[in-house]
Design a protein around this motif. Structure first.
Motif, PDB file in Angstrom:
ATOM      1  N   UNK A   1      19.598   7.656 -54.252  1.00 50.20           N
ATOM      2  CA  UNK A   1      18.195   8.457 -54.358  1.00 50.20           C
ATOM      3  C   UNK A   1      17.353   7.125 -54.943  1.00 50.20           C
ATOM      4  N   UNK A   2      18.011   6.292 -55.797  1.00 50.69           N
ATOM      5  CA  UNK A   2      17.545   5.159 -56.348  1.00 50.69           C
ATOM      6  C   UNK A   2      17.361   3.764 -55.236  1.00 50.69           C
ATOM      7  N   UNK A   3      18.339   3.746 -54.239  1.00 49.96           N
ATOM      8  CA  UNK A   3      18.180   2.866 -53.067  1.00 49.96           C
ATOM      9  C   UNK A   3      17.694   3.382 -51.846  1.00 49.96           C
ATOM     10  N   UNK A   4      17.506   4.723 -51.713  1.00 49.01           N
ATOM     11  CA  UNK A   4      17.107   5.358 -50.764  1.00 49.01           C
ATOM     12  C   UNK A   4      18.110   5.163 -49.496  1.00 49.01           C
ATOM     13  N   UNK A   5      19.317   5.372 -49.859  1.00 50.30           N
ATOM     14  CA  UNK A   5      20.297   5.108 -49.006  1.00 50.30           C
ATOM     15  C   UNK A   5      21.190   6.378 -48.719  1.00 50.30           C
ATOM     16  N   UNK A   6      20.630   6.885 -47.554  1.00 46.68           N
ATOM     17  CA  UNK A   6      21.598   8.428 -47.233  1.00 46.68           C
ATOM     18  C   UNK A   6      22.203   8.236 -45.993  1.00 46.68           C
ATOM     19  N   UNK A   7      22.818   6.997 -45.667  1.00 43.51           N
ATOM     20  CA  UNK A   7      23.866   6.859 -44.514  1.00 43.51           C
ATOM     21  C   UNK A   7      23.104   7.454 -43.363  1.00 43.51           C
ATOM     22  N   UNK A   8      21.917   7.070 -42.997  1.00 44.42           N
ATOM     23  CA  UNK A   8      21.440   7.151 -41.693  1.00 44.42           C
ATOM     24  C   UNK A   8      20.678   8.653 -41.435  1.00 44.42           C
ATOM     25  N   UNK A   9      20.774   9.557 -42.429  1.00 46.07           N
ATOM     26  CA  UNK A   9      20.110  10.857 -42.547  1.00 46.07           C
ATOM     27  C   UNK A   9      18.567  10.561 -42.416  1.00 46.07           C
ATOM     28  N   UNK A  10      17.772  11.470 -41.518  1.00 44.50           N
ATOM     29  CA  UNK A  10      16.376  11.444 -41.477  1.00 44.50           C
ATOM     30  C   UNK A  10      15.732  12.632 -41.770  1.00 44.50           C
ATOM     31  N   UNK A  11      16.425  13.571 -42.130  1.00 43.71           N
ATOM     32  CA  UNK A  11      15.749  14.884 -42.374  1.00 43.71           C
ATOM     33  C   UNK A  11      16.236  15.328 -43.886  1.00 43.71           C
ATOM     34  N   UNK A  12      15.440  15.631 -44.701  1.00 44.25           N
ATOM     35  CA  UNK A  12      15.779  15.894 -46.079  1.00 44.25           C
ATOM     36  C   UNK A  12      15.165  17.401 -46.646  1.00 44.25           C
ATOM     37  N   UNK A  13      16.092  17.949 -47.268  1.00 46.80           N
ATOM     38  CA  UNK A  13      15.314  19.206 -47.868  1.00 46.80           C
ATOM     39  C   UNK A  13      15.293  19.053 -49.326  1.00 46.80           C
ATOM     40  N   UNK A  14      14.129  19.682 -49.943  1.00 48.14           N
ATOM     41  CA  UNK A  14      14.119  19.799 -51.343  1.00 48.14           C
ATOM     42  C   UNK A  14      15.108  21.197 -51.846  1.00 48.14           C
ATOM     43  N   UNK A  15      15.833  20.696 -52.689  1.00 52.83           N
ATOM     44  CA  UNK A  15      16.813  21.558 -53.264  1.00 52.83           C
ATOM     45  C   UNK A  15      16.010  22.890 -53.730  1.00 52.83           C
ATOM     46  N   UNK A  16      15.084  22.517 -54.505  1.00 56.90           N
ATOM     47  CA  UNK A  16      14.351  23.674 -55.191  1.00 56.90           C
ATOM     48  C   UNK A  16      13.432  24.570 -54.385  1.00 56.90           C
ATOM     49  N   UNK A  17      12.222  23.849 -53.485  1.00 56.37           N
ATOM     50  CA  UNK A  17      11.447  24.525 -53.035  1.00 56.37           C
ATOM     51  C   UNK A  17      11.814  24.965 -51.377  1.00 56.37           C
ATOM     52  N   UNK A  18      12.980  23.931 -50.949  1.00 53.59           N
ATOM     53  CA  UNK A  18      13.207  24.303 -49.337  1.00 53.59           C
ATOM     54  C   UNK A  18      12.398  23.725 -48.600  1.00 53.59           C
ATOM     55  N   UNK A  19      11.656  22.760 -48.912  1.00 56.18           N
ATOM     56  CA  UNK A  19      10.662  22.041 -48.080  1.00 56.18           C
ATOM     57  C   UNK A  19      11.355  21.075 -47.502  1.00 56.18           C
ATOM     58  N   UNK A  20      11.154  20.891 -45.928  1.00 53.97           N
ATOM     59  CA  UNK A  20      11.962  19.587 -45.256  1.00 53.97           C
ATOM     60  C   UNK A  20      10.993  18.796 -44.820  1.00 53.97           C
ATOM     61  N   UNK A  21      11.403  17.483 -44.942  1.00 54.41           N
ATOM     62  CA  UNK A  21      10.723  16.467 -44.335  1.00 54.41           C
ATOM     63  C   UNK A  21      11.431  15.658 -43.569  1.00 54.41           C
ATOM     64  N   UNK A  22      10.742  14.752 -42.513  1.00 48.92           N
ATOM     65  CA  UNK A  22      11.586  13.740 -41.949  1.00 48.92           C
ATOM     66  C   UNK A  22      11.112  12.281 -42.432  1.00 48.92           C
TER      67      UNK A  22
END
Length: 285
Positions: free
Chosen positions: A207-228
């Motif tokens: 999260x410091x480097x915004x390096x998630x190995x090619x993933x493009x879909x992210x989910x907020x662990x507390x709200x469940x919100x999904x963004x691309x």
């Protein structure tokens, strides 16, 4: 952190760290002899060493060492965002390990230790005591943490006011994920009690480097919100905003006279332990 048993893990880490570091002490009328010094008018005559007087015909005072014991309470954020992972470890695993090491170190120095765990609508409170069995119970509670929900709401903070009236050292381990400044509300509450506060802000490297190995879909662990997100395109702007956020957070902590330090989950604990010892040495009760 490869050692899953918190007791063994903390002991191995602290024993290595403390190698060559002496226990924090001050001079005073304690039980362990430290040194002699010449008598000065006003000194307590009960501390005169008459055997030294018989040998030297001069008055000497026996000084001894007293441990600078305080109460140290550990506050652990167990909201769902602490389940965020980077590689083999989650934030809560790092927070658990960091807290266990600091608690082991405090216990080793003779300090009473207590624990608060903040999770959803719950606040687990463990009174501060100084004995090894209490340390083992603290380790057990840390091992039981299963992050869920959002950060504990202020209505549940009443347990915090049931502690001692003396000033304490409060060590807060959190990722500072909040929706409506609820964590700063907690810190302001703690400040009214005039405690010394240390905040370790836990961040993962991805999260410091915004390096998630090619993933493009992210989910907020507390709200469940999904963004691309297109990481490559967003990275520069993301890092600029993150730098600004961290600096604003540092200033907010400084304004509240709170010691603040970011720790990455791939970072060795040595400096965090030194920072803890530095803050502990500032508090005299």
């Amino acid at each position: 952190m490869a050692i899953k048993d918190l007791n063994l893990s903390a002991k191995a880490t602290i024993d290595g760290f403390m190698n060559g570091i002496n226990k924090s002490t001050i001079k005073g009328p304690g039980l362990e002899f430290s040194q002699y010094r010449s008598y000065q008018p006003g000194d307590d005559l009960r501390t005169l060493d008459w055997k030294m007087f018989a040998r030297s015909d001069r008055y000497y005072i026996r000084e001894s060492e007293v441990e600078t014991n305080i109460a140290v309470r550990f506050l652990v954020d167990a909201s769902a965002s602490m389940n965020h992972s980077d590689g083999d470890f989650t934030k809560i695993e790092y927070a658990r390990y960091l807290t266990a090491c600091l608690a082991y170190l405090a216990n080793l120095q003779g300090d009473a230790i207590g624990l608060y765990i903040f999770k959803n609508t719950e606040l687990f409170a463990m009174v501060a005591k100084q004995d090894y069995q209490h340390l083992a119970r603290l380790f057990f509670q840390l091992e039981q943490i299963n992050p869920a929900g959002t950060f504990t709401k202020p209505i549940h903070y009443k347990e915090i006011f049931t502690g001692t009236q003396k000033r304490e050292l409060l060590v807060f381990v959190t990722d500072l994920y909040q929706e409506q400044e609820e964590i700063f509300t907690l810190l302001d509450t703690l400040n009214t009690l005039r405690h010394e506060i240390v905040v370790f802000h836990v961040l993962s490297r991805n999260e410091l480097d915004l390096d998630f190995k090619g993933y493009s879909t992210f989910e907020d662990l507390e709200t469940g919100q999904i963004i691309q997100i297109d990481q490559a395109k967003a990275r520069k702007d993301y890092k600029e905003k993150l730098t600004k956020y961290l600096e604003e957070t540092r200033i907010k902590m400084l304004d509240r006279r709170i010691y603040y330090r970011t720790v990455a989950t791939d970072e060795p604990l040595d400096q965090a332990l030194r920072d803890f010892l530095k803050q502990r040495s500032k508090l005299r009760i």
